[in-house]
Write an enzyme that holds these catalytic residues in place. Structure first.
Site, PDB file in Angstrom:
ATOM      1  N   GLY A   1       0.860  -1.276   0.120  1.00 20.86           N
ATOM      2  CA  GLY A   1      -0.183  -0.077  -0.163  1.00 20.86           C
ATOM      3  C   GLY A   1       0.751   1.270  -0.132  1.00 20.86           C
ATOM      4  O   GLY A   1       1.945   1.425   0.567  1.00 20.86           O
TER       5      GLY A   1
ATOM      6  N   GLN B   1       2.690   9.999   1.133  1.00 19.10           N
ATOM      7  CA  GLN B   1       4.188   9.439   1.250  1.00 19.10           C
ATOM      8  C   GLN B   1       5.022   9.976   0.066  1.00 19.10           C
ATOM      9  O   GLN B   1       6.404   9.619   0.387  1.00 19.10           O
ATOM     10  CB  GLN B   1       4.001   7.934   1.305  1.00 19.10           C
ATOM     11  CG  GLN B   1       3.361   7.345   2.515  1.00 19.10           C
ATOM     12  CD  GLN B   1       3.052   5.792   2.529  1.00 19.10           C
ATOM     13  OE1 GLN B   1       2.285   5.312   1.957  1.00 19.10           O
ATOM     14  NE2 GLN B   1       4.083   5.086   3.041  1.00 19.10           N
TER      15      GLN B   1
ATOM     16  N   CYS C   1       5.435  -0.113   7.250  1.00 16.22           N
ATOM     17  CA  CYS C   1       4.920   1.352   6.396  1.00 16.22           C
ATOM     18  C   CYS C   1       6.170   1.600   5.534  1.00 16.22           C
ATOM     19  O   CYS C   1       7.678   1.310   6.222  1.00 16.22           O
ATOM     20  CB  CYS C   1       4.844   2.443   7.402  1.00 16.22           C
ATOM     21  SG  CYS C   1       4.369   3.767   6.468  1.00 16.22           S
ATOM     22  N   LEU C   2       6.081   1.859   4.160  1.00 15.52           N
ATOM     23  CA  LEU C   2       7.331   2.310   3.467  1.00 15.52           C
ATOM     24  C   LEU C   2       7.937   3.485   4.179  1.00 15.52           C
ATOM     25  O   LEU C   2       9.217   3.658   3.937  1.00 15.52           O
ATOM     26  CB  LEU C   2       7.027   2.233   2.202  1.00 15.52           C
ATOM     27  CG  LEU C   2       6.759   1.185   1.319  1.00 15.52           C
ATOM     28  CD1 LEU C   2       6.049   1.320   0.046  1.00 15.52           C
ATOM     29  CD2 LEU C   2       7.898   0.138   1.000  1.00 15.52           C
TER      30      LEU C   2
ATOM     31  N   HIS D   1      -4.779   2.080   7.304  1.00 11.86           N
ATOM     32  CA  HIS D   1      -3.671   2.456   7.456  1.00 11.86           C
ATOM     33  C   HIS D   1      -3.208   3.610   6.363  1.00 11.86           C
ATOM     34  O   HIS D   1      -2.592   4.696   6.746  1.00 11.86           O
ATOM     35  CB  HIS D   1      -2.528   1.323   7.176  1.00 11.86           C
ATOM     36  CG  HIS D   1      -1.100   1.649   7.063  1.00 11.86           C
ATOM     37  ND1 HIS D   1      -0.285   1.261   7.885  1.00 11.86           N
ATOM     38  CD2 HIS D   1      -0.256   2.503   6.340  1.00 11.86           C
ATOM     39  CE1 HIS D   1       1.144   1.541   7.876  1.00 11.86           C
ATOM     40  NE2 HIS D   1       1.080   2.291   6.743  1.00 11.86           N
ATOM     41  N   GLU D   2      -3.666   3.391   5.100  1.00  8.78           N
ATOM     42  CA  GLU D   2      -3.363   4.376   4.011  1.00  8.78           C
ATOM     43  C   GLU D   2      -4.260   5.763   4.354  1.00  8.78           C
ATOM     44  O   GLU D   2      -3.789   6.768   4.040  1.00  8.78           O
ATOM     45  CB  GLU D   2      -3.609   3.850   2.657  1.00  8.78           C
ATOM     46  CG  GLU D   2      -2.567   2.643   2.323  1.00  8.78           C
ATOM     47  CD  GLU D   2      -1.228   2.819   2.428  1.00  8.78           C
ATOM     48  OE1 GLU D   2      -0.582   3.819   2.594  1.00  8.78           O
ATOM     49  OE2 GLU D   2      -0.518   1.633   2.833  1.00  8.78           O
TER      50      GLU D   2
ATOM     51  N   HIS E   1      -2.396   7.759   6.441  1.00 12.19           N
ATOM     52  CA  HIS E   1      -1.541   8.589   5.994  1.00 12.19           C
ATOM     53  C   HIS E   1      -2.266  10.134   5.379  1.00 12.19           C
ATOM     54  O   HIS E   1      -1.649  11.283   5.443  1.00 12.19           O
ATOM     55  CB  HIS E   1      -0.767   8.013   4.689  1.00 12.19           C
ATOM     56  CG  HIS E   1       0.290   7.180   5.215  1.00 12.19           C
ATOM     57  ND1 HIS E   1       1.334   7.628   5.902  1.00 12.19           N
ATOM     58  CD2 HIS E   1       0.382   5.722   5.040  1.00 12.19           C
ATOM     59  CE1 HIS E   1       2.137   6.462   6.128  1.00 12.19           C
ATOM     60  NE2 HIS E   1       1.529   5.407   5.683  1.00 12.19           N
TER      61      HIS E   1
END
Ligand code: QAP
Ligand code: CO
Length: 168
Positions: free
Chosen positions: A46, A51, A92-93, A134-135, A138
């Site tokens: 994701g 991000q 998470c990236l 989660h996304e 962000h």
């Protein structure tokens, strides 16, 4: 297509609240394609526009085993269908190298707009439901580390700041 740079915690730009996408244009579709390429290259499941330092309400996901099911959500709105929470070890990236347990609802309905500007609604369960939430966090300037204890969050911040200094 292009692989974009990903902001890393504790970069303050990750705290920006994203604005709704007013109109889905060719530029939006190019951004989506670049975000998918960036997510698959990582590899990740994701990625939110926040991000990659684009503060629009747009995210991509692919939770399929063979990475064959890209999903795109523009201006997503979530309704929790079953308030029962489940635990999952999230990563998470933007927080590379760290995985921690987070609890979230496991069954949601999402309404959003697709890459052609068409509205749609679908139900998601399990990892897809977790990843979507989660996304969306962000897009609201929130990170999974915000659910952890201040001590754990501080440890992660110190380690990532050190990594970032060594790379600079
Ligand atoms: C969000 O995260 C997510 O630390 C997507 O070194 C993850 O794709 C939601 C990744 C798990 C729910 C459960 C993380 C790649 C990818 C790392 C990702 C790393 C390399 C994270
Ligand atoms: Co993330």
């Amino acid at each position: 297509m292009a692989v974009l740079d990903i902001l890393e915690f504790p970069d303050p730009r990750l705290r920006t609240e994203a604005k709704p996408v007013a109109q889905v244009t060719e530029a939006t579709r190019t951004l989506i394609d670049n975000m998918l390429e960036t997510m698959y290259a990582a590899p990740g499941i994701g990625l939110a526009a926040t991000q990659v330092n684009v503060h629009q309400r747009l995210l991509v996901m692919d939770v399929s085993d063979d990475k064959s099911k890209p999903m795109v959500f523009i201006n997503p709105e979530v309704t929790v269908l079953d308030p029962e929470q489940g635990e999952y070890d999230e990563g998470c990236l933007s927080v590379p190298g760290f995985y921690e347990t987070v609890s979230r609802p496991q069954h949601v309905r999402v309404s959003a707009v697709d890459r052609n500007g068409e509205a749609f609604t679908r139900e998601l369960e399990g990892l897809a439901a977790i990843c979507l939430q989660h996304e969306i966090d962000h897009l609201n300037g929130k990170l999974f580390v915000d659910y952890l204890s201040p001590l754990k969050r501080q440890r992660i911040r110190k380690k990532l700041e050190k990594d970032q200094r060594q790379r600079a």
